[in-house]
Design an enzyme around this catalytic site. Structure first.
Site, mmCIF file in Angstrom:
data_model
loop_
_atom_site.group_PDB
_atom_site.id
_atom_site.type_symbol
_atom_site.label_atom_id
_atom_site.label_comp_id
_atom_site.label_asym_id
_atom_site.label_seq_id
_atom_site.Cartn_x
_atom_site.Cartn_y
_atom_site.Cartn_z
ATOM 1 N N CYS A 2 0.880 -1.165 0.000
ATOM 2 C CA CYS A 2 0.000 0.000 0.000
ATOM 3 C C CYS A 2 0.918 1.215 0.000
ATOM 4 C CB CYS A 2 -0.867 0.023 1.248
ATOM 5 S SG CYS A 2 -1.872 -1.432 1.423
ATOM 6 N N ARG A 27 1.732 1.257 -5.840
ATOM 7 C CA ARG A 27 1.922 0.330 -4.709
ATOM 8 C C ARG A 27 0.618 -0.359 -4.346
ATOM 9 N NH1 ARG A 27 6.663 0.987 -2.054
ATOM 10 N NH2 ARG A 27 5.842 -0.175 -0.285
ATOM 11 N N TRP A 74 -3.866 -1.825 -1.372
ATOM 12 C CA TRP A 74 -3.970 -3.071 -2.139
ATOM 13 C C TRP A 74 -4.445 -4.101 -1.131
ATOM 14 C CZ3 TRP A 74 -0.862 -7.783 -2.786
ATOM 15 C CH2 TRP A 74 -1.271 -8.530 -3.891
ATOM 16 N N ASN A 100 0.623 0.176 6.132
ATOM 17 C CA ASN A 100 1.093 -0.618 4.997
ATOM 18 C C ASN A 100 1.718 -1.870 5.595
ATOM 19 O OD1 ASN A 100 2.150 -1.677 2.674
ATOM 20 N ND2 ASN A 100 3.956 -0.362 2.686
ATOM 21 N N GLY A 101 1.131 -3.041 5.309
ATOM 22 C CA GLY A 101 1.686 -4.296 5.837
ATOM 23 C C GLY A 101 0.562 -5.190 6.338
ATOM 24 N N GLU A 482 10.558 -15.711 -18.341
ATOM 25 C CA GLU A 482 10.352 -14.269 -18.112
ATOM 26 C C GLU A 482 9.386 -13.704 -19.152
ATOM 27 O OE1 GLU A 482 10.595 -12.291 -15.879
ATOM 28 O OE2 GLU A 482 10.436 -10.331 -16.835
ATOM 29 N N LYS A 486 5.769 -11.909 -18.295
ATOM 30 C CA LYS A 486 5.399 -10.586 -18.802
ATOM 31 C C LYS A 486 4.033 -10.638 -19.494
ATOM 32 C CE LYS A 486 7.696 -8.110 -17.124
ATOM 33 N NZ LYS A 486 8.308 -8.988 -16.224
ATOM 34 N N GLU A 489 1.110 -11.309 -16.959
ATOM 35 C CA GLU A 489 0.748 -10.308 -15.946
ATOM 36 C C GLU A 489 0.172 -9.030 -16.546
ATOM 37 O OE1 GLU A 489 3.830 -8.556 -13.526
ATOM 38 O OE2 GLU A 489 5.350 -9.063 -14.981
ATOM 39 N N HIS A 505 7.829 -34.912 -23.525
ATOM 40 C CA HIS A 505 7.441 -35.597 -22.275
ATOM 41 C C HIS A 505 6.043 -35.196 -21.821
ATOM 42 C CE1 HIS A 505 11.444 -37.239 -22.039
ATOM 43 N NE2 HIS A 505 11.946 -36.031 -22.201
ATOM 44 N N LYS A 604 3.040 -3.172 -7.298
ATOM 45 C CA LYS A 604 4.447 -3.093 -7.686
ATOM 46 C C LYS A 604 5.360 -3.730 -6.650
ATOM 47 C CE LYS A 604 8.012 -2.035 -10.098
ATOM 48 N NZ LYS A 604 8.309 -2.898 -11.263
HETATM 49 C C1 AGP Z 1 7.492 -8.800 -12.376
HETATM 50 O O1 AGP Z 1 7.106 -8.189 -13.589
HETATM 51 C C2 AGP Z 1 6.409 -8.757 -11.322
HETATM 52 N N1 AGP Z 1 5.899 -7.457 -11.127
HETATM 53 C C3 AGP Z 1 6.802 -9.462 -10.045
HETATM 54 O O2 AGP Z 1 6.975 -10.819 -10.370
HETATM 55 C C4 AGP Z 1 8.106 -8.971 -9.358
HETATM 56 O O3 AGP Z 1 9.221 -9.301 -10.155
HETATM 57 C C5 AGP Z 1 8.229 -9.689 -8.012
HETATM 58 O O4 AGP Z 1 7.135 -9.330 -7.210
HETATM 59 C C6 AGP Z 1 9.538 -9.349 -7.271
HETATM 60 O O5 AGP Z 1 9.564 -7.975 -6.980
HETATM 61 P P1 AGP Z 1 10.956 -7.352 -6.458
HETATM 62 O O6 AGP Z 1 11.961 -7.501 -7.566
HETATM 63 O O7 AGP Z 1 10.636 -5.924 -6.144
HETATM 64 O O8 AGP Z 1 11.372 -8.115 -5.233
#
Ligand code: AGP
Length: 609
Positions: A2, A27, A74, A100-101, A482, A486, A489, A505, A604
């Protein structure tokens, strides 16, 4: 996950709080609210939905006042709703809290409060108990009441507290979740993250774990958990505000994709000394330290985890030391072997991912040496590490991580060369040659970005395809993972990444007419095998986009489309091959009308476990 902000000074708090929250929406953004004090009242406004819902209300019904706190959420406990939005208040509505937490023991606290008071809860959140706890312990001293309240709390939190009982201060406490204090002239600020403050001040205090902060208009006091005052150096922020804005790009994500040549160049160049050797200022690992290491773990989440998978290949190749890579949320639970001969490498863009932070703490507890690759200066992971490599990618605002990833890969290459030369597994000549190869990469990324129209054309032809596979061999598998993340998400396409050798397999059963397969074929020594895999999926009707090195023209006779990457060493290709996949996912998400920078359900920085 948050965003929190606070203000006390001569300005109207609404203006400062809303500006700060607008810089923190990445956030978390499912609801937002403010609490502002004026002489008579503690005014709370909070709504489900994006920040615009709150700002529309505040512009129609202004709140006057010079002290306040704000929050963008969030959801973790309690679905997004007006009543579950922050700030939360006590029963008399004269104490307001933002958080936040997670208060992990909030149910236990609720039970205790029910026994000792007649609290009536308004929301389903864990946060609300904080306001009631402070109220319960309040005996004429708000600071003391907050101390007692957090003493009962377990979990991760950064909280801000205001009360009309003592309307001249803001109290804040930090445990695991990030907290920054901004220093002004007859005004002071609070935030989860630096961009929220940049419009008003560049002088900040980075608050450490278990520290308390008392902000008044003219004073900032920092205390540790033992109530001893702490002296903290001022941290001067060098970012300009524009770098945290979009600079003319449609989305933060595309801006950050295009920042990769600069980011990877800065990551490298700023650490080359006058002799052209790598100088890692934040890493104090000596030859003796390295000779004493018999196990290396790389631990991270999401994209950072994929960077770790590539990092393993590079470190094993150049430094000749065995490396294990773990997903942070799993690491603690597999009984890892950790002792003082262990090097634990944490990778985190935000430096606040609690899964990664928790794994780091576990490793430290067992004596490991901790090195972290982090993008956010002064973040929790960085502050709790023995050695830190800042990736200097600049603020990464888009939820989908791009420039952080390529700078993490550059960082791994530099660390591996440094270790290899220090341990003697690399000759000085090999070391110098490899540095020259690294220097070429930023311009090669630029060459790939110049192909964006070809990639956009492919995206426009495939954006409705819900069957998408990514496959590769060797280090290409990690980039396939990766690329798939991308796409998932930001476009919400349920794509799939596999080691191409695994097709036979089981997974080849999924290939049918029209399946879109992205085949990474950049590894010279695995090329023939990849060619066979491409033929296998083609034979079953797949539409294949191949990624290959620029001199390989043969592959265009087999694949439907080919995106070429400039020639480089096999183990350096990931920094290049990821770029077309970032662009592909971006253009597909745009074509599908998705919210590219703020994908649904994501935030984020994931600061809960
Ligand atoms: C990646 O595009 C995502 N947003 C997510 O997987 C991110 O990489 C992951 O949460 C780790 O975040 P960080 O690198 O800030 O620790």
């Amino acid at each position: 996950m948050c965003g929190i902000v606070g203000y006390i000074g001569n300005k109207q708090a609404t203006e400062v709080l809303m500006n700060g929250l607008s810089k923190l929406e990445y956030r978390g953004y499912d609801s937002a609210g403010v609490a502002i004090i004026n002489d008579e009242e503690l005014n709370i406004r909070k709504y489900k939905g994006r920040l615009s819902v709150l700002s529309d209300n505040l512009s129609q019904n202004k709140i006057v006042g010079n002290i306040g706190i704000g929050h963008t959420r969030w959801a973790t406990h309690g679905a997004p709703s007006d009543v579950n939005s922050h700030p939360h208040t006590n029963c008399q509505n004269d104490i307001a809290v933002i958080h936040n937490g997670i208060v992990e023991n909030y149910m236990k606290i609720k039970k205790w409060l029910d026994e000792v008071s007649d609290v009536k809860y308004k929301s389903e959140t864990d946060t609300e108990v904080i306001a009631h706890l402070i109220d319960y312990f309040y005996d004429g001293d708000l600071v003391e009441a907050v101390y007692k309240a957090v003493d009962k709390m377990e979990g991760a939190y950064a909280i801000g507290v205001v009360s009309k009982r003592e309307p001249d201060k803001i109290i804040a406490v930090r445990k695991d979740s990030p907290l920054i204090v901004g220093i002004g002239e007859s005004e002071n600020f609070l935030a989860s993250d630096i961009p929220a403050l940049l419009k008003y001040t560049r002088d900040v205090y980075l608050i450490e774990n278990d520290e308390f902060v008392i902000l008044t208009k003219d004073n900032i006091k920092i205390y540790n958990e033992f109530k001893q005052e702490v002296n903290r150096d001022i941290f001067k922020v060098t970012w300009n505000e524009e770098s945290a804005e979009k600079e003319g790009y449609e989305h933060f994500m595309i801006k950050e994709i295009y920042e990769q040549p600069k980011g990877t160049r800065e990551t490298l160049d700023r650490r080359l000394d006058d002799d052209g050797d790598i100088y890692l200022d934040g890493i104090k690992l000596t030859k003796e330290d390295l000779d004493g290491i018999n196990k290396v773990y790389i631990v991270a989440c999401g994209t950072a985890y994929h960077a770790g998978l590539v990092g393993r290949t590079i470190i094993e190749k150049y430094a000749k030391v065995a490396v294990e890579v773990d997903i942070a949320s799993e690491f603690r639970y597999r009984n890892p072997i950790i002792d003082d001969k262990t090097l634990f490498i944490a990778v985190s863009q935000s430096g606040e991912t609690l899964d990664t932070l928790a794994a780091l703490r576990e490793a430290k507890k067992h004596g490991a040496r901790v090195l972290s690759l982090v993008n956010v200066v002064g973040s929790s992971v960085a502050r709790e590490s023995d050695d830190v490599f800042y990736t200097w990618a600049g603020p990464e605002i888009a939820v989908a991580s791009t420039k952080a990833f390529t700078t993490q890969l550059m960082a791994f290459n530099m660390i591996a060369l440094h270790i290899g030369l220090t341990k003697g597994t690399l000759t000085k000549e090999e070391y110098k040659n490899l540095i020259e190869k690294l220097k070429e990469l930023p311009d090669k990324i630029k060459q790939i970005l110049d192909q964006y129209e070809d990639i956009q054309e492919i995206a426009d032809s495939q954006f409705n395809n819900e069957k998408v596979f990514f496959m590769g061999r060797g280090v290409d598998v990690n980039i396939a993972k990766e690329g798939s993340l991308k796409l998932k998400e930001i476009s919400y396409i349920n794509s799939f990444a596999i080691a191409a050798g695994e097709l036979k397999h089981g997974t080849i059963a999924l290939i049918e007419e029209g399946t879109f397969v992205v085949a990474l074929a950049t590894q010279d020594r695995l090329y023939e095998k990849m060619l066979s895999n491409i033929k296998e999926v083609k034979a079953r009707g797949a539409n294949v986009l191949a990624l290959a090195k620029e001199n390989n023209r043969e592959i265009s006779k087999i694949a439907d489309k080919v995106i070429y990457i400039p020639e480089t060493l096999d183990e350096l290709t990931p920094i290049l091959s990821v770029v077309p996949l970032q662009l592909l996912s971006y253009y597909i998400a745009v074509a599908r009308g998705c919210d590219v920078d703020k994908p649904r359900n994501l935030a984020k920085s994931v600061t809960v476990e």
